[in-house]
Design an enzyme around this catalytic site. Structure first.
Site, mmCIF file in Angstrom:
data_model
loop_
_atom_site.group_PDB
_atom_site.id
_atom_site.type_symbol
_atom_site.label_atom_id
_atom_site.label_comp_id
_atom_site.label_asym_id
_atom_site.label_seq_id
_atom_site.Cartn_x
_atom_site.Cartn_y
_atom_site.Cartn_z
ATOM 1 N N CYS A 1 0.849 -1.194 0.000
ATOM 2 C CA CYS A 1 0.000 0.000 0.000
ATOM 3 C C CYS A 1 0.876 1.233 0.000
ATOM 4 O O CYS A 1 2.082 1.146 0.205
ATOM 5 C CB CYS A 1 -0.945 0.017 1.194
ATOM 6 S SG CYS A 1 -2.391 1.052 0.878
ATOM 7 N N CYS B 1 -0.165 4.189 1.807
ATOM 8 C CA CYS B 1 -0.556 5.177 2.827
ATOM 9 C C CYS B 1 0.531 5.535 3.842
ATOM 10 O O CYS B 1 0.552 6.652 4.338
ATOM 11 C CB CYS B 1 -1.842 4.752 3.523
ATOM 12 S SG CYS B 1 -1.846 3.071 4.141
ATOM 13 N N LYS C 1 -12.408 -5.211 2.274
ATOM 14 C CA LYS C 1 -11.848 -4.367 3.327
ATOM 15 C C LYS C 1 -12.805 -3.213 3.562
ATOM 16 O O LYS C 1 -13.080 -2.420 2.664
ATOM 17 C CB LYS C 1 -10.476 -3.847 2.912
ATOM 18 C CG LYS C 1 -9.855 -2.941 3.961
ATOM 19 C CD LYS C 1 -8.455 -2.509 3.599
ATOM 20 C CE LYS C 1 -7.902 -1.607 4.675
ATOM 21 N NZ LYS C 1 -6.551 -1.130 4.341
ATOM 22 N N ARG D 1 -3.452 3.224 12.585
ATOM 23 C CA ARG D 1 -3.035 4.478 11.946
ATOM 24 C C ARG D 1 -2.167 5.294 12.887
ATOM 25 O O ARG D 1 -1.245 5.986 12.455
ATOM 26 C CB ARG D 1 -4.254 5.276 11.486
ATOM 27 C CG ARG D 1 -4.979 4.545 10.361
ATOM 28 C CD ARG D 1 -6.175 5.315 9.853
ATOM 29 N NE ARG D 1 -6.951 4.468 8.952
ATOM 30 C CZ ARG D 1 -8.168 4.745 8.521
ATOM 31 N NH1 ARG D 1 -8.759 5.872 8.915
ATOM 32 N NH2 ARG D 1 -8.803 3.918 7.717
ATOM 33 N N ARG E 1 -11.373 7.294 3.885
ATOM 34 C CA ARG E 1 -11.103 6.255 2.890
ATOM 35 C C ARG E 1 -12.398 5.654 2.310
ATOM 36 O O ARG E 1 -12.389 4.597 1.709
ATOM 37 C CB ARG E 1 -10.271 5.130 3.524
ATOM 38 C CG ARG E 1 -8.955 5.563 4.136
ATOM 39 C CD ARG E 1 -7.972 4.400 4.142
ATOM 40 N NE ARG E 1 -6.910 4.494 5.115
ATOM 41 C CZ ARG E 1 -5.873 5.326 5.052
ATOM 42 N NH1 ARG E 1 -5.783 6.188 4.053
ATOM 43 N NH2 ARG E 1 -4.938 5.321 5.987
ATOM 44 N N GLU F 1 -16.687 -8.186 -4.825
ATOM 45 C CA GLU F 1 -15.262 -7.877 -4.651
ATOM 46 C C GLU F 1 -14.424 -9.156 -4.723
ATOM 47 O O GLU F 1 -13.382 -9.197 -5.372
ATOM 48 C CB GLU F 1 -15.013 -7.195 -3.294
ATOM 49 C CG GLU F 1 -15.403 -5.733 -3.227
ATOM 50 C CD GLU F 1 -14.390 -4.821 -3.920
ATOM 51 O OE1 GLU F 1 -13.417 -5.325 -4.502
ATOM 52 O OE2 GLU F 1 -14.582 -3.590 -3.876
ATOM 53 N N LYS G 1 -11.634 -7.996 6.191
ATOM 54 C CA LYS G 1 -11.044 -7.141 7.202
ATOM 55 C C LYS G 1 -12.012 -6.040 7.577
ATOM 56 O O LYS G 1 -12.542 -5.407 6.667
ATOM 57 C CB LYS G 1 -9.753 -6.553 6.621
ATOM 58 C CG LYS G 1 -9.043 -5.586 7.513
ATOM 59 C CD LYS G 1 -7.833 -5.084 6.802
ATOM 60 C CE LYS G 1 -7.141 -4.067 7.670
ATOM 61 N NZ LYS G 1 -5.988 -3.501 7.030
ATOM 62 N N SER H 1 -6.285 -3.874 14.573
ATOM 63 C CA SER H 1 -5.763 -3.176 15.744
ATOM 64 C C SER H 1 -6.834 -2.827 16.774
ATOM 65 O O SER H 1 -6.654 -3.060 17.965
ATOM 66 C CB SER H 1 -5.031 -1.915 15.298
ATOM 67 O OG SER H 1 -5.889 -1.077 14.540
#
Ligand code: PBG
Ligand code: ZN
Length: 322
Positions: free
Chosen positions: A121, A123, A196, A206, A218, A234, A249, A275
């Site tokens: 990714c 980010c 996701k 984050r 997002r 998806e 996720k 997380s």
């Protein structure tokens, strides 16, 4: 047959019988540990919003991975934390062959037998914290594909076994597969973050890797938490584009989606016990509201829902018990 001929409690009368008829078991090889590696040298830094989790320097991270391998860990997923000064518009430290993730992959492959997975990714590497290349306030889908492919190729050159794109751009699995194959990395697997969701359970992550978007959110690329049928679309697209493993996720708030994908697809299903799901239990345990048993129970429920593989920060806490 009904009561009194049928008695469900006969099957529950002692630990030995309960164990014999247990339908779901969690194994060490089901678990994948997410490891945060910072480019900056020095001491490991505790992550405030994630009790018992740290940002490791390269050397300390490798040591920790080896400790876990000794306890039976089979696989690890790496998240890089580049120095803030190196972030830029095109996220170039993400596809630098000497970037922090690439170095970590090389060292893990040299010094352990772990299956190494890398998060693909942008980010953590873009100045504005979005998962793609931006133009004004827009995240540009097709332009981003080229950069995601560069990241996947760069990780593969370092020796990664599995790349895991987490950006949610359309067409990324195909773009990555074609690039990998053109570099003769046809043995590198793609574990796609297929479903996701735009979830508030990512907040501690984050904070851990400094990837909060500086504007907007997002929601124009991650899925709406209200949608289940869309997850099937998806997943179908990722399958057709060449994904080897599909991922859902987060996990705990999306057990129905895990089950749906498991029932509809003949690919291994992974899930990410994220997380926020980790931190909420840890916090409740610290406060004495819950006991440690809640950890195993939630991991087991994720497996029961149909997950073949579980990425979880709890891996380090439970390996000893499996
Ligand atoms: C970003 C990314 C995220 C996570 C892994 N990769 C979150 C996000 O979309 O900001 C979340 C992991 C976690 O919360 O444990 N590509
Ligand atoms: Zn991202």
């Amino acid at each position: 047959m009904n009561f009194p001929l049928t008695r469900m409690r006969r099957l529950r009368q002692c630990p030995e019988i309960r164990e014999m008829v247990r339908e779901t078991k969690l194994n060490k090889e089901d678990l994948i540990y997410p490891l945060f590696i910072k480019e900056k040298n020095g001491q490991k830094e505790e992550i405030k919003t994630m009790p018992d989790e740290y940002r490791y320097s390269l050397d300390d991270g490798i040591l920790f991975a080896k400790e876990l391998e000794e306890k039976g860990l089979k696989s690890i997923i790496i998240f890089g934390i580049p120095n803030t000064s190196s972030k830029n518009e095109l996220g170039s430290p993400a596809y630098d062959d000497n970037g922090i993730v690439q170095k970590t992959i090389r060292k893990l492959k040299e010094e352990t037998n772990l299956v190494v997975i890398s998060d693909v990714c942008l980010c953590q590497y873009t100045e504005n914290g979005h998962c793609g290349i931006t133009k004004g306030n827009k995240v540009m889908n097709d332009k981003t594909l080229k950069y995601l492919s560069k990241i996947a190729v760069s990780h593969s050159k370092a020796g990664v076994n599995i790349v895991a794109p987490s950006d949610m751009m359309d067409g990324r699995v195909l773009a990555i597969r074609e690039s990998l194959d053109s570099y003769r990395f046809e043995d590198v697997l793609i574990m796609s973050y297929s479903a996701k969701y735009a979830s508030s359970f990512y907040n501690p992550f984050r904070d851990a890797v400094s990837s909060t978007p500086s504007f907007g959110d997002r929601k124009s690329y991650q899925m709406d938490p209200a949608n289940a049928h869309e997850a099937i679309r998806e997943a179908e697209l990722d399958l057709v584009e060449g994904a080897d493993i599909l991922m859902v996720k987060p996990a705990l708030a999306y057990l129905d989606i895990i089950k749906t994908l498991k029932d509809n697809f003949n690919l291994p299903i992974a899930t990410y016990n994220v997380s926020g799901e980790y931190s909420m239990l840890k916090a409740a345990i610290e406060k004495g509201y819950l006991t440690e048993d809640s950890i195993m129970e939630s991991l087991l429920s994720i497996k029961r829902a149909g997950a073949d593989l579980i990425i979880s920060h709890f891996t380090k806490d439970v390996l000893d018990k499996l």
